[in-house]
Motif scaffolding. Sequence first.
Motif, PDB file in Angstrom:
ATOM      1  N   THR A   1      46.806  96.218  45.912  1.00  0.00           N
ATOM      2  CA  THR A   1      46.689  97.559  45.332  1.00  0.00           C
ATOM      3  C   THR A   1      47.837  98.451  45.774  1.00  0.00           C
ATOM      4  O   THR A   1      48.440  99.174  44.971  1.00  0.00           O
ATOM      5  CB  THR A   1      45.353  98.204  45.770  1.00  0.00           C
ATOM      6  OG1 THR A   1      44.301  97.309  45.448  1.00  0.00           O
ATOM      7  CG2 THR A   1      45.142  99.537  45.095  1.00  0.00           C
TER       8      THR A   1
ATOM      9  N   ALA B   1      40.681 108.943  44.559  1.00  0.00           N
ATOM     10  CA  ALA B   1      40.208 107.554  44.536  1.00  0.00           C
ATOM     11  C   ALA B   1      38.721 107.478  44.848  1.00  0.00           C
ATOM     12  O   ALA B   1      37.993 106.635  44.316  1.00  0.00           O
ATOM     13  CB  ALA B   1      41.008 106.723  45.537  1.00  0.00           C
TER      14      ALA B   1
ATOM     15  N   HIS C   1      37.340 103.823  44.300  1.00  0.00           N
ATOM     16  CA  HIS C   1      38.463 102.930  44.579  1.00  0.00           C
ATOM     17  C   HIS C   1      38.711 102.830  46.078  1.00  0.00           C
ATOM     18  O   HIS C   1      39.660 103.409  46.602  1.00  0.00           O
ATOM     19  CB  HIS C   1      39.726 103.418  43.864  1.00  0.00           C
ATOM     20  CG  HIS C   1      39.663 103.218  42.380  1.00  0.00           C
ATOM     21  ND1 HIS C   1      40.491 103.873  41.501  1.00  0.00           N
ATOM     22  CD2 HIS C   1      38.868 102.436  41.611  1.00  0.00           C
ATOM     23  CE1 HIS C   1      40.218 103.505  40.263  1.00  0.00           C
ATOM     24  NE2 HIS C   1      39.221 102.639  40.304  1.00  0.00           N
TER      25      HIS C   1
END
Lengths: 275, 273
Positions: free
Chosen positions: B63, B230, B235
């Motif tokens: 990521t 996020a 996330h």
Amino acid sequence: MSKPSPKVENPVVTHKLSIDAVSKRFPLPGGKEIEAIRDVSFGVEENEICVILGPSGCGKSTILRMVAGLVDPSSGTLLLDGHEISGPDKERGMVFQAYTSFDWLSVRGNVEYGMRINGVPTAKRHEQAQKFIDLVQLGKFAEVYPSQLSGGMKQRVAIARTLANDPSLLLMDEPFGALDAETRWHMQELLVSIAESANTTIVMVTHDIEEAIYLADKIVFLSSHPGRVHEIIVPEFKKGRRYTDKEEVIAMKGYSALERQIMKLMREQGASDDY
Amino acid sequence: MTVSNKSNNRRQWLQLRKPVSSRQSLISAIFIWVLFFAVWEGVARAGLVNSLLVPSPHAIVTTLVDMLINRDFVYDILISIWRVVLSFGIACSVAIPLGIMMGAFPAVEAVANPFVSAWRYLPAPSFIPILLMWFGTGETPKLALLVIGVIFFLITLIMDHTKQVRKELIETGLTLGGDRWTIVRTIILPSVMPNILTAMRQMLAVTWTYLVIAEIVASTTGIGAMMMRARRFLHTDEIMAGIIVIGALGLTFDILFRKLHRWLFPYLHGRES
């Protein structure tokens, strides 16, 4: 025993350094005062090595600090070359027991420091610094930082730094007190040869009797609580000479008698000590 | 004798107060981190934890790389660095002269210290609401928070270090003919500079802490803001990537300060003959 008469208001300039009826009291918490020095008077002559000696608590460092101008007397006057001492000045350079090397400067930078802040021109500064670096035998270490030097070498840097600044009086507060015995003895001999070649007037404080007798042209012996001049002792047996070999002095007739006499004084004058 | 000593060393790993070699300390440091990530990766892969909440290190790195290359994460990182450097620069430009003056002159300390030391007990984040009211949502409130968060500690540290410059050094300067400003400039300043740099290194780490607080509470840009965004979309890998980047930046600045210390003050770091 020689004490100038206390009546004299303005003593005639007969001494290079005259200390006249000087007393010092320090304030204690609670509003009281402690008297460290009482009515101390003596003189130091040009080119003389004068050693202030006495039991602990006799205020010998305080007297030296007053000469340096780092401490003001409560009463009395201190005159250097006829001028009253007030505040520190480069004419009275001081070497301390604690190491005072400037760690961020090389040996040369240290020795040049005083001249640099006093605006001595570069060429003169270099020349003068080299002379005193050589005099204290640190030629090979001129570019080294003090952290890489031994204790004795650091004190030599301090002596060279002070002398290179051309003081009228060199003050030393137990300068060899932190050194081991062998280094101390070498440093004492070095100091004698420096005093001879640089024509320096030295006032030194010590509690080391042997050091005092070896170095001194004149010993000012103080008694303690408060500090007073007990006696001014001239090591007559040296016949006004200086010796660069310490063992020569120790072997001389008269040395041990004087040492014994001073030890006895130390014991008597320090006996009232709390410790 | 030497032979038996050597084999002894090899056998005895735990030696009382015996310094380890630089090689051994490097290996040890790598070992503990490798172990940490290996356990984490193993736990994640074995499905022992919810991968939505605890992504594997491998997934986080993937990521992070993606964020750096394809998204605007570099921009967030740069703006965070800029905030830290600018606010820390402002704090230092006040704290260094003031701290030195307070440490050198008790009269200055008598005036400034009652003020400065009181501020240290006011938590910087408690100023956030009022800073937002005063300065709106621009850069100013963030920078102000960062400055308030470190400046008073920095002043106090520098003052204390300045006070510790040994009396004999100052007195030596006086008997060599230095006036007070000469002594401040040529003795006190060079004596205290190495400690000031160390104090700066320590306080810079604190600045990073306040940065994250400022960006989480009141910002749309920067690493902290990215992490808050996020969170809204669950996330976790991005949040953890943010944490890793902050850690890496903090470490980098720390190393830079150490290098600077060695470079500026070689006389404190052994021989260089």
